[in-house]
Design an enzyme around this catalytic site. Structure first.
Site, PDB file in Angstrom:
ATOM      1  N   ARG A  20      -4.292  -6.288  14.194  1.00 21.10           N
ATOM      2  CA  ARG A  20      -3.231  -6.378  15.199  1.00 21.10           C
ATOM      3  C   ARG A  20      -3.077  -7.808  15.721  1.00 21.10           C
ATOM      4  O   ARG A  20      -4.015  -8.350  16.321  1.00 21.10           O
ATOM      5  CB  ARG A  20      -3.546  -5.447  16.390  1.00 21.10           C
ATOM      6  CG  ARG A  20      -3.408  -3.964  16.071  1.00 21.10           C
ATOM      7  CD  ARG A  20      -1.971  -3.605  15.790  1.00 21.10           C
ATOM      8  NE  ARG A  20      -1.743  -2.196  15.505  1.00 21.10           N
ATOM      9  CZ  ARG A  20      -1.722  -1.646  14.290  1.00 21.10           C
ATOM     10  NH1 ARG A  20      -1.965  -2.374  13.218  1.00 21.10           N
ATOM     11  NH2 ARG A  20      -1.444  -0.361  14.137  1.00 21.10           N
ATOM     12  N   LYS A  71       0.847  -1.209   0.000  1.00 13.98           N
ATOM     13  CA  LYS A  71       0.000   0.000   0.000  1.00 13.98           C
ATOM     14  C   LYS A  71       0.876   1.251   0.000  1.00 13.98           C
ATOM     15  O   LYS A  71       1.767   1.384   0.833  1.00 13.98           O
ATOM     16  CB  LYS A  71      -0.921   0.000   1.228  1.00 13.98           C
ATOM     17  CG  LYS A  71      -1.912   1.158   1.232  1.00 13.98           C
ATOM     18  CD  LYS A  71      -2.922   1.001   2.349  1.00 13.98           C
ATOM     19  CE  LYS A  71      -2.450   1.542   3.667  1.00 13.98           C
ATOM     20  NZ  LYS A  71      -2.281   3.017   3.707  1.00 13.98           N
ATOM     21  N   LYS A  83      -7.503   8.217  -0.434  1.00 15.93           N
ATOM     22  CA  LYS A  83      -8.821   8.592   0.108  1.00 15.93           C
ATOM     23  C   LYS A  83      -9.362   9.840  -0.581  1.00 15.93           C
ATOM     24  O   LYS A  83      -9.632  10.864   0.052  1.00 15.93           O
ATOM     25  CB  LYS A  83      -8.726   8.813   1.620  1.00 15.93           C
ATOM     26  CG  LYS A  83      -8.228   7.590   2.387  1.00 15.93           C
ATOM     27  CD  LYS A  83      -8.182   7.828   3.877  1.00 15.93           C
ATOM     28  CE  LYS A  83      -7.715   6.618   4.656  1.00 15.93           C
ATOM     29  NZ  LYS A  83      -6.294   6.268   4.453  1.00 15.93           N
TER      30      LYS A  83
HETATM   31  O1  C5P Z   1       0.429   0.706  10.885  1.00 11.07           O
HETATM   32  P1  C5P Z   1      -0.995   0.291  10.722  1.00 11.07           P
HETATM   33  O2  C5P Z   1      -1.182  -1.224  10.611  1.00 11.07           O
HETATM   34  O3  C5P Z   1      -1.909   0.900  11.744  1.00 11.07           O
HETATM   35  O4  C5P Z   1      -1.388   0.889   9.302  1.00 11.07           O
HETATM   36  C1  C5P Z   1      -2.681   0.880   8.794  1.00 11.07           C
HETATM   37  C2  C5P Z   1      -2.653   1.537   7.454  1.00 11.07           C
HETATM   38  O5  C5P Z   1      -3.973   1.542   6.925  1.00 11.07           O
HETATM   39  C3  C5P Z   1      -2.191   2.982   7.470  1.00 11.07           C
HETATM   40  O6  C5P Z   1      -1.401   3.174   6.300  1.00 11.07           O
HETATM   41  C4  C5P Z   1      -3.454   3.794   7.387  1.00 11.07           C
HETATM   42  O7  C5P Z   1      -3.263   4.991   6.671  1.00 11.07           O
HETATM   43  C5  C5P Z   1      -4.389   2.883   6.634  1.00 11.07           C
HETATM   44  N1  C5P Z   1      -5.801   3.027   6.908  1.00 11.07           N
HETATM   45  C6  C5P Z   1      -6.351   2.883   8.161  1.00 11.07           C
HETATM   46  N2  C5P Z   1      -7.694   3.025   8.364  1.00 11.07           N
HETATM   47  C7  C5P Z   1      -8.505   3.278   7.338  1.00 11.07           C
HETATM   48  C8  C5P Z   1      -7.975   3.409   6.060  1.00 11.07           C
HETATM   49  C9  C5P Z   1      -6.605   3.267   5.878  1.00 11.07           C
HETATM   50  O8  C5P Z   1      -5.613   2.616   9.116  1.00 11.07           O
HETATM   51  N3  C5P Z   1      -9.799   3.354   7.523  1.00 11.07           N
END
Ligand code: C5P
Length: 250
Positions: free
Chosen positions: A187, A35, A63
């Site tokens: 997570r 991504k 987005k």
């Molecule tokens: O590091 P982490 O696993 O939290 O990253 C999640 C990724 O998904 C980030 O790049 C964030 O910008 C993206 N994202 C998100 N929630 C959303 C859409 C995109 O966390 N609703």
């Protein structure tokens, strides 16, 4: 364009192409795709999508949220750059989402390439119920709002949504088997939640029927990113919960 070889998408939230490419070098065998979000795109520019999409499918997570004509123009550009998935905001409404989908299809047809999946962002995974009601001033539950926007996205002809793993089941029930559900907020047990509020483990998200799981820091900031990615992929595969992707994207 490459097909996704599995549902794991690694978020490359870094500043430079060198850092991104280093992650792609070591995680390439385990990630289904990568991504490119606002950090890498705003730092490196379209070159990030051009370069990385030659090696793996790229989800361009910008987005988009503007008037239909502007979003259609940006969608055309991102399709040309080689996005395998791109997203717009459901809050932009049906006309904006329809314009994006149409622009992506037309641009891909012009180039003779496969059109990207166009999905709608719903409520960010960093928002909890309290913030939703008290700060954003929205009524009802997050789940109801996500399902409402998912149905709106489907009406606009989009391929799916980005939602938290907590909304997978109601969105799947409302929008059906073929609707793409991309879930950040993933997570593994023991991993830091960071700023994410609506989270679930990779195994649970896969079992509930996520089409793709987006994981960033639990992999990219882990002491051993390869081991972290392998263990998440094992957890996903161990559930046997693979949802058929309508466009055979993985
Ligand atoms: O590091 P982490 O696993 O939290 O990253 C999640 C990724 O998904 C980030 O790049 C964030 O910008 C993206 N994202 C998100 N929630 C959303 C859409 C995109 O966390 N609703």
């Amino acid at each position: 364009m490459f097909p996704f070889k599995n549902p794991l998408i690694v978020a490359l939230d870094v500043d430079t192409l060198e850092q991104a490419e280093e992650l792609v070098n070591i995680l390439g065998p385990y990630a289904g795709g990568f991504k490119v979000g606002m950090q890498l795109y705003n730092s490196v520019g379209p070159e990030a999508v051009h370069r990385l999409s030659k090696r793996a499918p790229v989800f361009v997570d910008l987005k988009l949220h503007d008037i239909p004509n502007t979003v259609a123009g940006a969608t055309r550009v991102l399709t040309r750059h080689g996005a395998a998935i791109l997203n717009v905001h459901a809050a932009g409404g049906v006309a904006m989402m329809t314009a994006a989908k149409q622009a992506a299809s037309e641009e891909a047809a012009r180039a003779g390439s496969k059109p990207p999946l166009v999905v709608a962002v719903t409520i960010l995974t960093s928002i909890n119920q309290d913030v939703f009601n008290k700060e954003m001033g929205l009524t009802g539950s997050i789940q109801e709002q996500v399902v409402k926007w998912a149905l709106l996205a489907q009406r606009a002809g989009l391929d799916g949504v980005v939602a938290s793993p907590l909304e997978i089941t109601p969105v799947r029930e409302a929008c059906g088997e073929n609707f793409v559900i991309i879930t950040p907020g993933v997570r593994p047990v023991g991993a830091a939640a960071n700023d994410q509020q609506r989270t679930m483990t990779p195994g649970e998200a896969a079992t509930r029927g996520a089409t793709f799981l987006v994981v960033g820091r639990p992999i990219t900031k882990a002491p051993d990113p390869v081991q972290a990615a392998r263990s998440i992929l094992d957890e996903i595969n161990g559930t046997g919960g693979q949802v058929p992707c309508p466009t055979k994207c993985w």
